[in-house]
Enzyme design. Structure first.
Site, PDB file in Angstrom:
ATOM      1  N   HIS A 273       0.835  -1.200   0.000  1.00 45.93           N
ATOM      2  CA  HIS A 273       0.000   0.000   0.000  1.00 45.93           C
ATOM      3  C   HIS A 273       0.869   1.249   0.000  1.00 45.93           C
ATOM      4  O   HIS A 273       1.977   1.260   0.539  1.00 45.93           O
ATOM      5  CB  HIS A 273      -0.897   0.018   1.239  1.00 45.93           C
ATOM      6  N   CYS A 322      -0.074   2.113  -5.642  1.00 46.32           N
ATOM      7  CA  CYS A 322      -0.939   3.181  -6.139  1.00 46.32           C
ATOM      8  C   CYS A 322      -0.329   4.544  -5.855  1.00 46.32           C
ATOM      9  O   CYS A 322       0.533   4.696  -4.996  1.00 46.32           O
ATOM     10  CB  CYS A 322      -2.313   3.095  -5.489  1.00 46.32           C
TER      11      CYS A 322
END
Length: 664
Positions: A273, A322
Site C-alpha cells: 500500500h 498506487c
C-alpha cells in the site's frame, strides 16, 4: 576352480560430484586383494586427508577439490583409484531435497540474450548431481559439437549463432533439460559503444501484504520472490523482506544503504500500500493506523536522496503501488535537493492519482506491473529501454486499459544496464568488507542430526524463502526396533507466527512456493518475521513413538539452539534514535551490522516539518476482469514528463499505493 588374487584390484572407483556449498558427500572406494587392505585418501597433489583412512570418505563440501584414494596391502603393494573432482557451487537457491539421490538438479538456467556482432556470447547452465552431470548444448534442436561444459562460450558471435539454445543435463540416474534461451545477434552502430561496469550490485525488495489495519494483499509475496531470483541471476546481492513495520523498514533501508558506495548499482523495489501527497510518494508499513498520517509512513524521496549521497553509479527505484492523491493540503516532508547526477531511474507501476492493480487467476496472483517487469528485466539493454518494453506490454493489457498506465522518469545520461559486468579495480577493500557483512546477515543454519534417547535420529534442514522467512524441515533418518510409528512436531522458542496460514490470502502459486523444500519431510515449521527475533532462536523437537513392549505412545523432546538466522542478525527491531534513512546521526544497530564500507561520518538530514491533516488510504474493491474490460473509461493523459534531478526530487518518488485486485 578358484581364482587366486595376487594383485590389488579396485572394484569400485569414487565418482565426481557437483554439489551445493556445505553439502555432506560420501566418496567411496572398494578393492580386493590377497591380504588385508588399507586405504588412504588424498586431496590436491599429495596432501593426505586427515582421518581419511577408510573406504568411505565423508566430507562437508566447502570448496572445489580433487580427490584420489590409495589402496595398499601388507606386502607394500599399492594401487590408486581414479582422480575425481568435487565441484562446489555457492549458489543462493533452494536446498536440495533431503531425499535427493544424486539425479541432476538444474539451479542456473541460461537466459535469453541480445549480443552485438563480433562480441562474446556466453550461456551458463549449472546443475547439482552425483555423479557429476554431463552437459550437452543444443541449438535449434541440434547438438552443438564440442560444447559439453556448464558454460557455452563463443568468442566472436555472428548471425549464424542466432537461435534457440537448450542444454541437456544428465548422469546415470536421469536426464533433464534447461529452459530455452533465445540468442539474437545484432550489428552495432559504427561508433563502438563504451562499456560500463558495476563495482557491485545490491538490491532490497520489500513486500507488505499482511496489514494490521488495512486490506491485505496477495501479490507482493510471489512478486518479491520471483524478482529476487531474477536479480540474483544478474549478480545482485538481494535482500528480500516481507511484512515490515515502519521501524523495521527504516532499519532495513539503513542496512541496505550501508552496502552502497561509489560504482555500485543499487535497486530499491517496494510492493504494497502507498499514496501520493503534494507530489511526494509514501510507503505504508503494515503497522500503520487507520487512518494513517504522513508520520506513519515512509517518504520515497528521502530514500532516494540517501542513495544518491552514496555516489552510486546507478540508482533504480521500482514501485508497484498506487499513487492516489490524498489530502493535498497536508504538509509534505522537507527534502534537500541534490545536484543532477545523471544516474537515477524511477519506474512507477501507475501514473499520478491512479491505482495499481494485482491480478488473480486462481493459480497465481501478481501485480500487473511486476508481471511484465519480470518478463523483461534480464534483457541486456539500458534500464530505461527495459522499462519502455514493460510500459508497452502493460499498455496492451486489456484488463487495465484506461485504468493503469505505467510512468517512467529518469536522469540517466549513460546507457547503463542491469546486466553490466563487474569491475572491482580500485574497490577491492570495499568489496571484501561488503562480502563479510553480507554473509553475516544471509547465513542459514547448517543441517544437523539430532539423537533421541530411544535411538531415533532426526535431521533438521533449513530453507530461506525470503531474507526474513525461513522454513525448517524435520525428517526421521533412523528408527530402532524399539520405536514404532514415529512422528515429529516442531515448535520455536520464542513462538513465531505463520502469517501465511491465513487461507484468505492464498493462491495455488503461493501454496506451491510455501511447500518448497524436501519432497517428503516428516514435519515442517515456517518461521516468519525473523527480523523481530530479539534472542537466539531455539527449536523444540517433540518425537512421538510407540514402544512395542509397553504398547503406548511415548513423547521425547530435544531442544536445539539455532541462533539468529538470516536477517535476524541485523536486529531491525531496535528503536532508532532518530527517524529517517541512513545518513543521519543515531542510526540503529541494524546498520552497524553492515558497517559502512566508506567509513565516513553520516550526514545530517534536515528535520521534518510538523504534520498536517491525516491522509486516508485507498480502499478500492476487487473487480471482475470481465467488468474491467467491458467498462469503457476514458483515461486521462499520463505521459511521462522530462525532469532534471532537482525537479524530480521535488515532485516525489514512486510509492506503492493501495493495490486493487481484479480477477482473471
Amino acid at each position: 576352480m578358484q581364482i587366486m588374487i595376487t594383485d590389488i584390484v579396485i572394484t569400485q572407483h569414487p565418482v565426481s560430484a557437483s554439489v551445493p556449498l556445505n553439502y555432506t558427500l560420501t566418496l567411496s572406494c572398494r578393492a580386493i586383494g590377497s591380504s588385508t587392505l588399507q586405504y588412504q585418501w588424498f586431496q590436491s597433489e599429495n596432501e593426505e586427508v586427515p582421518g581419511g583412512n577408510l573406504p568411505d570418505l565423508v566430507i562437508a563440501a566447502k570448496k572445489t577439490q580433487v580427490y584420489i584414494c590409495r589402496v595398499n596391502d601388507q606386502y607394500s603393494n599399492c594401487v590408486f583409484s581414479e582422480w575425481v573432482k568435487v565441484k562446489v557451487w555457492d549458489i543462493l537457491r533452494p536446498a536440495v531435497p533431503v531425499t535427493w539421490t544424486g539425479e541432476p538438479q538444474i539451479v542456473v538456467h541460461p537466459g535469453s540474450l541480445t549480443v552485438k556482432h563480433g562480441e562474446e556470447l556466453k550461456l551458463q547452465c549449472t546443475a547439482f548431481g552425483i555423479p557429476a552431470p554431463h552437459y550437452q548444448w543444443y541449438k535449434n534442436g541440434i547438438p552443438v559439437q564440442g560444447e559439453t561444459k556448464e558454460l557455452l562460450m563463443i568468442k566472436n558471435a555472428d548471425k549464424d549463432h542466432n537461435g534457440t539454445y537448450l542444454c541437456s543435463v544428465s548422469n546415470v540416474l536421469e536426464e533433464t533439460w534447461t529452459e530455452p534461451a533465445d540468442v539474437n545477434i545484432v550489428f552495432p552502430d559504427k561508433a563502438t559503444a563504451k562499456r560500463y561496469y558495476a563495482t557491485d550490485k545490491v538490491a532490497i525488495l520489500i513486500g507488505n501484504l499482511n496489514y494490521s489495519n488495512h486490506p491485505n494483499l496477495i501479490a507482493p509475496m510471489i512478486d518479491v520472490h520471483e524478482l529476487a531470483n531474477l536479480l540474483q541471476q544478474l549478480g545482485f546481492r538481494v535482500v528480500s523482506l516481507l511484512d515490515l513495520t515502519k521501524q523495521e523498514m527504516l532499519s532495513a533501508i539503513d542496512a541496505f544503504l550501508q552496502l552502497l558506495n561509489r560504482g555500485v548499482y543499487a535497486l530499491f523495489y517496494y510492493a504494497g500500500h502507498g499514496y501520493e501527497c503534494s507530489g511526494r510518494n509514501y510507503l505504508v508499513p503494515i503497522d500503520a493506523p487507520q487512518p494513517y498520517r504522513r508520520e506513519n509512513c515512509l517518504g520515497v524521496q528521502r530514500v532516494m536522496q540517501s542513495m544518491q549521497e552514496k555516489h552510486t553509479a546507478l540508482n533504480v527505484v521500482l514501485l508497484d503501488t498506487c499513487r492516489k492523491w490524498y489530502n493535498q493540503g497536508c504538509v509534505p516532508s522537507e527534502i534537500r535537493s541534490l545536484a543532477p547526477l545523471g544516474n537515477t531511474v524511477y519506474g512507477y507501476a501507475t501514473s499520478e492519482d491512479a491505482e495499481a492493480y494485482e491480478v488473480q487467476d486462481g493459480e497465481r496472483s501478481s501485480g500487473i506491473f511486476t508481471k511484465y517487469l519480470n518478463k523483461h528485466i534480464l534483457l541486456p539493454e539500458k534500464v530505461t529501454h527495459v522499462l519502455d518494453q514493460v510500459l508497452e506490454d502493460l499498455g496492451r493489457d486489456p484488463l487495465i486499459t484506461g485504468r493503469q498506465v505505467m510512468e517512467i522518469k529518469h536522469t540517466l545520461k549513460d546507457p547503463r544496464a542491469l546486466t553490466d559486468d563487474f569491475c572491482n579495480t580500485g574497490h577491492t577493500v570495499e568489496l571484501q568488507l561488503r562480502n563479510l557483512y553480507w554473509r553475516q546477515a544471509n547465513e542459514l543454519p547448517e543441517r544437523r542430526l539430532l539423537s533421541f534417547a530411544c535411538g531415533v535420529e532426526v535431521e533438521l534442514s533449513f530453507f530461506a524463502l525470503f531474507s526474513n522467512v525461513m522454513i525448517m524441515y524435520a525428517t526421521v533418518k533412523r528408527t530402532p526396533p524399539t520405536a514404532m510409528d514415529c512422528s515429529v512436531n516442531l515448535r520455536s522458542i520464542p513462538a513465531m507466527d505463520d502469517v501465511f496460514s491465513n487461507s484468505a490470502s492464498r493462491s495455488d502459486a503461493v501454496d506451491s512456493l510455501l511447500m518448497s523444500g524436501p519432497d517428503k519431510p516428516d514435519c515442517s515449521l515456517r518461521l516468519c518475521g525473523l527480523q523481530k527475533l530479539k534472542t537466539p532462536l531455539v527449536i523444540k523437537v517433540d518425537l512421538h513413538y510407540t514402544h512395542p513392549e509397553k504398547m503406548r505412545r511415548i513423547v521425547e523432546s530435544v531442544q536445539e539452539v539455532i541462533g539468529k538466522p538470516l536477517v535476524a542478525r541485523c536486529e531491525l527491531h531496535r528503536q532508532r534514535q532518530a527517524e529517517g534513512p541512513a545518513g543521519r546521526e543515531g542510526r540503529a544497530a541494524a546498520a552497524a551490522t553492515f558497517l559502512s564500507v566508506e567509513h565516513k561520518q553520516p550526514c545530517r538530514a534536515p528535520s521534518r516539518q510538523p504534520l498536517g491533516q491525516p491522509c486516508r488510504p485507498s480502499t478500492r474493491k476487487a473487480e471482475n476482469a470481465r467488468d474491467l474490460v467491458s467498462k469503457r473509461h476514458l483515461a486521462k493523459s499520463n505521459e511521462p514528463e522530462e525532469n532534471d534531478e532537482n525537479e524530480f526530487l521535488h515532485c516525489g518518488h514512486p510509492t506503492l499505493g493501495q493495490k486493487s485486485k481484479c480477477t482473471l
